[in-house]
Design a protein around this motif. Structure first.
Motif, PDB file in Angstrom:
ATOM      1  N   ALA A  64      -3.171   7.780  -8.462  1.00 45.22           N
ATOM      2  CA  ALA A  64      -3.487   6.529  -7.778  1.00 45.22           C
ATOM      3  C   ALA A  64      -3.163   5.330  -8.668  1.00 45.22           C
ATOM      4  CB  ALA A  64      -4.960   6.511  -7.377  1.00 45.22           C
ATOM      5  N   GLN A  65      -3.457   5.447  -9.960  1.00 46.28           N
ATOM      6  CA  GLN A  65      -3.144   4.364 -10.896  1.00 46.28           C
ATOM      7  C   GLN A  65      -1.639   4.157 -11.001  1.00 46.28           C
ATOM      8  OE1 GLN A  65      -4.982   5.373 -14.626  1.00 46.28           O
ATOM      9  NE2 GLN A  65      -7.061   5.130 -13.849  1.00 46.28           N
ATOM     10  N   ALA A  66      -0.901   5.261 -11.082  1.00 47.33           N
ATOM     11  CA  ALA A  66       0.556   5.173 -11.191  1.00 47.33           C
ATOM     12  C   ALA A  66       1.155   4.525  -9.953  1.00 47.33           C
ATOM     13  CB  ALA A  66       1.148   6.567 -11.400  1.00 47.33           C
ATOM     14  N   GLU A  67       0.639   4.896  -8.786  1.00 46.73           N
ATOM     15  CA  GLU A  67       1.160   4.328  -7.545  1.00 46.73           C
ATOM     16  C   GLU A  67       0.835   2.846  -7.425  1.00 46.73           C
ATOM     17  OE1 GLU A  67       2.798   3.489  -3.957  1.00 46.73           O
ATOM     18  OE2 GLU A  67       3.193   5.071  -5.412  1.00 46.73           O
ATOM     19  N   ASP A  68      -0.384   2.465  -7.770  1.00 45.76           N
ATOM     20  CA  ASP A  68      -0.764   1.052  -7.710  1.00 45.76           C
ATOM     21  C   ASP A  68       0.082   0.214  -8.667  1.00 45.76           C
ATOM     22  OD1 ASP A  68      -2.652   1.547  -5.793  1.00 45.76           O
ATOM     23  OD2 ASP A  68      -4.336   1.649  -7.196  1.00 45.76           O
ATOM     24  N   GLU A  69       0.322   0.752  -9.853  1.00 48.66           N
ATOM     25  CA  GLU A  69       1.123   0.023 -10.834  1.00 48.66           C
ATOM     26  C   GLU A  69       2.570  -0.096 -10.368  1.00 48.66           C
ATOM     27  OE1 GLU A  69       1.429  -2.294 -14.213  1.00 48.66           O
ATOM     28  OE2 GLU A  69      -0.304  -1.491 -13.151  1.00 48.66           O
ATOM     29  N   ARG A  70       3.096   0.977  -9.781  1.00 47.52           N
ATOM     30  CA  ARG A  70       4.456   0.924  -9.249  1.00 47.52           C
ATOM     31  C   ARG A  70       4.582  -0.159  -8.185  1.00 47.52           C
ATOM     32  NH1 ARG A  70       7.001   1.716  -4.877  1.00 47.52           N
ATOM     33  NH2 ARG A  70       5.070   2.309  -3.834  1.00 47.52           N
ATOM     34  N   PHE A  71       3.591  -0.235  -7.310  1.00 48.52           N
ATOM     35  CA  PHE A  71       3.617  -1.229  -6.241  1.00 48.52           C
ATOM     36  C   PHE A  71       3.595  -2.646  -6.818  1.00 48.52           C
ATOM     37  CE2 PHE A  71       1.382  -3.963  -3.185  1.00 48.52           C
ATOM     38  CZ  PHE A  71       2.229  -3.832  -2.094  1.00 48.52           C
ATOM     39  N   GLN A  72       2.744  -2.878  -7.818  1.00 50.59           N
ATOM     40  CA  GLN A  72       2.654  -4.201  -8.425  1.00 50.59           C
ATOM     41  C   GLN A  72       3.966  -4.588  -9.113  1.00 50.59           C
ATOM     42  OE1 GLN A  72       0.177  -6.363  -8.083  1.00 50.59           O
ATOM     43  NE2 GLN A  72      -0.942  -4.892  -6.808  1.00 50.59           N
ATOM     44  N   ILE A  73       4.569  -3.630  -9.798  1.00 51.81           N
ATOM     45  CA  ILE A  73       5.832  -3.905 -10.486  1.00 51.81           C
ATOM     46  C   ILE A  73       6.939  -4.197  -9.481  1.00 51.81           C
ATOM     47  CG2 ILE A  73       7.657  -2.846 -11.875  1.00 51.81           C
ATOM     48  CD1 ILE A  73       5.505  -1.512 -13.530  1.00 51.81           C
ATOM     49  N   GLU A  74       6.944  -3.490  -8.371  1.00 53.63           N
ATOM     50  CA  GLU A  74       7.946  -3.757  -7.342  1.00 53.63           C
ATOM     51  C   GLU A  74       7.787  -5.168  -6.782  1.00 53.63           C
ATOM     52  OE1 GLU A  74       7.854  -0.767  -4.334  1.00 53.63           O
ATOM     53  OE2 GLU A  74       9.276   0.507  -5.412  1.00 53.63           O
ATOM     54  N   GLN A  75       6.546  -5.611  -6.618  1.00 51.31           N
ATOM     55  CA  GLN A  75       6.313  -6.969  -6.133  1.00 51.31           C
ATOM     56  C   GLN A  75       6.856  -8.005  -7.113  1.00 51.31           C
ATOM     57  OE1 GLN A  75       4.929  -7.697  -2.967  1.00 51.31           O
ATOM     58  NE2 GLN A  75       5.429  -5.517  -2.884  1.00 51.31           N
ATOM     59  N   ILE A  76       6.628  -7.764  -8.396  1.00 52.12           N
ATOM     60  CA  ILE A  76       7.151  -8.677  -9.420  1.00 52.12           C
ATOM     61  C   ILE A  76       8.673  -8.667  -9.401  1.00 52.12           C
ATOM     62  CG2 ILE A  76       7.309  -9.104 -11.904  1.00 52.12           C
ATOM     63  CD1 ILE A  76       4.497  -7.911 -12.159  1.00 52.12           C
ATOM     64  N   ARG A 108       5.869  -2.347 -17.734  1.00 53.23           N
ATOM     65  CA  ARG A 108       6.764  -1.325 -17.202  1.00 53.23           C
ATOM     66  C   ARG A 108       6.724  -0.064 -18.068  1.00 53.23           C
ATOM     67  NH1 ARG A 108      12.732  -3.282 -16.238  1.00 53.23           N
ATOM     68  NH2 ARG A 108      12.609  -3.513 -18.498  1.00 53.23           N
ATOM     69  N   GLU A 109       6.621  -0.251 -19.376  1.00 56.24           N
ATOM     70  CA  GLU A 109       6.519   0.897 -20.274  1.00 56.24           C
ATOM     71  C   GLU A 109       5.207   1.648 -20.042  1.00 56.24           C
ATOM     72  OE1 GLU A 109       6.155   1.746 -25.082  1.00 56.24           O
ATOM     73  OE2 GLU A 109       7.299   0.014 -24.360  1.00 56.24           O
ATOM     74  N   ALA A 110       4.114   0.903 -19.882  1.00 57.29           N
ATOM     75  CA  ALA A 110       2.815   1.537 -19.639  1.00 57.29           C
ATOM     76  C   ALA A 110       2.826   2.312 -18.321  1.00 57.29           C
ATOM     77  CB  ALA A 110       1.714   0.483 -19.625  1.00 57.29           C
ATOM     78  N   ALA A 111       3.488   1.755 -17.309  1.00 61.73           N
ATOM     79  CA  ALA A 111       3.576   2.428 -16.015  1.00 61.73           C
ATOM     80  C   ALA A 111       4.339   3.743 -16.137  1.00 61.73           C
ATOM     81  CB  ALA A 111       4.256   1.514 -14.998  1.00 61.73           C
ATOM     82  N   ALA A 112       5.390   3.749 -16.945  1.00 66.94           N
ATOM     83  CA  ALA A 112       6.166   4.972 -17.152  1.00 66.94           C
ATOM     84  C   ALA A 112       5.330   6.032 -17.861  1.00 66.94           C
ATOM     85  CB  ALA A 112       7.428   4.661 -17.959  1.00 66.94           C
ATOM     86  N   VAL A 113       4.514   5.605 -18.808  1.00 64.78           N
ATOM     87  CA  VAL A 113       3.661   6.545 -19.543  1.00 64.78           C
ATOM     88  C   VAL A 113       2.628   7.173 -18.609  1.00 64.78           C
ATOM     89  CG1 VAL A 113       1.902   6.741 -21.343  1.00 64.78           C
ATOM     90  CG2 VAL A 113       3.988   5.428 -21.772  1.00 64.78           C
ATOM     91  N   ILE A 114       2.035   6.362 -17.725  1.00 64.66           N
ATOM     92  CA  ILE A 114       1.061   6.892 -16.768  1.00 64.66           C
ATOM     93  C   ILE A 114       1.735   7.896 -15.836  1.00 64.66           C
ATOM     94  CG2 ILE A 114      -0.436   6.325 -14.819  1.00 64.66           C
ATOM     95  CD1 ILE A 114      -0.998   3.648 -16.142  1.00 64.66           C
ATOM     96  N   LEU A 115       2.936   7.559 -15.380  1.00 65.21           N
ATOM     97  CA  LEU A 115       3.667   8.468 -14.499  1.00 65.21           C
ATOM     98  C   LEU A 115       3.955   9.786 -15.212  1.00 65.21           C
ATOM     99  CD1 LEU A 115       5.016   8.843 -11.751  1.00 65.21           C
ATOM    100  CD2 LEU A 115       7.122   7.939 -12.755  1.00 65.21           C
ATOM    101  N   HIS A 116       4.265   9.704 -16.504  1.00 65.03           N
ATOM    102  CA  HIS A 116       4.502  10.927 -17.279  1.00 65.03           C
ATOM    103  C   HIS A 116       3.234  11.768 -17.364  1.00 65.03           C
ATOM    104  CE1 HIS A 116       4.397  13.216 -21.105  1.00 65.03           C
ATOM    105  NE2 HIS A 116       5.602  13.580 -20.705  1.00 65.03           N
ATOM    106  N   GLN A 117       2.089  11.129 -17.522  1.00 65.34           N
ATOM    107  CA  GLN A 117       0.827  11.862 -17.574  1.00 65.34           C
ATOM    108  C   GLN A 117       0.561  12.574 -16.247  1.00 65.34           C
ATOM    109  OE1 GLN A 117      -1.826   8.687 -18.680  1.00 65.34           O
ATOM    110  NE2 GLN A 117      -1.660   9.128 -20.867  1.00 65.34           N
ATOM    111  N   VAL A 118       0.907  11.911 -15.147  1.00 64.13           N
ATOM    112  CA  VAL A 118       0.767  12.538 -13.830  1.00 64.13           C
ATOM    113  C   VAL A 118       1.677  13.759 -13.739  1.00 64.13           C
ATOM    114  CG1 VAL A 118       1.134  12.231 -11.350  1.00 64.13           C
ATOM    115  CG2 VAL A 118       0.126  10.377 -12.698  1.00 64.13           C
TER     116      VAL A 118
END
Length: 208
Positions: A107-119, A138-148
């Motif tokens: 859920a965190q990864a998806e929310d962050e992806r959505f926010q980055i897309e808006q930016i 963007r780097e933090a979002a990639a790290v969260i996605l990797h954890q998922v």
């Protein structure tokens, strides 16, 4: 990554994980984890967009989880289970903490992806490349996605190893007794609720 290649930047940001309905996130099952785990190509693309290097393979993570399950199974007394159905239920319970953590990170990864897309939609490539805060996000979002990704494949690998445990149990105890457990065995069964068959620390510490 150069300023004259905006497509590469945007692609990495928009191919992380599909936006999820709340009802899907509420399904805390191993099947849900397997279904929602992002593929390796998606994670690698997010890493490239963030200027990071990604080299791990899903099969390596699964083997790591399987080794953990097999190691725990070697020293476990399976005679305390009344039948294979009870063993399977306990195995699922042992993974519930990992499943819950996976869904929370997803859920965190998806929310962050959505926010980055808006930016991304409201800024130019030059603005994003010149913004240290955006690059860090963007780097933090990639790290969260990797954890998922890591958590999903770890759970899948553990469950595959559990299937072997179930088969071994059926061979060792082909005709389980249908009788209700006596008072003498009750303490041992209560202890099983607390004891974990699978160590969850293996993937929780990933990426630290």
């Amino acid at each position: 990554m150069s300023a004259d290649n905006p497509i590469q930047v945007d692609t990495g940001l928009s191919t992380s994980v599909h936006r999820l309905g709340r009802e899907k996130l509420a399904e805390r099952t191993i099947g849900t984890v397997v279904q929602l785990t992002p593929d390796t190509e998606t994670v690698a693309a997010a890493f490239r967009a963030a200027g990071l290097r990604f080299s791990r393979k899903a099969e390596a993570v699964k083997r790591e989880a399987a080794r953990t399950v097999r190691a725990e199974a070697k020293s476990f007394d399976f005679s305390v289970f009344e039948d294979c159905a009870e063993l399977q239920e306990q195995a699922r319970l042992s993974l519930q903490e990992a499943v819950a953590a996976f869904l929370k990170l997803l859920a965190q990864a998806e929310d962050e992806r959505f926010q980055i897309e808006q930016i991304t939609q409201n800024t130019t490539v030059e603005q994003r490349l010149g913004d240290p805060a955006f690059r860090a996000r963007r780097e933090a979002a990639a790290v969260i996605l990797h954890q998922v990704w890591h958590g999903g494949h770890w759970i899948a690998g553990a469950w595959e190893a559990f299937a072997e445990v179930f088969d071994d149990y059926r061979k060792t105890y082909p005709a389980p007794s249908p009788t209700v457990a006596s008072n003498d065995t009750l303490p041992a069964r209560q202890e099983l609720i607390v004891r974990k068959i699978v160590s969850l620390d293996a993937w929780k510490s990933a990426g630290r």
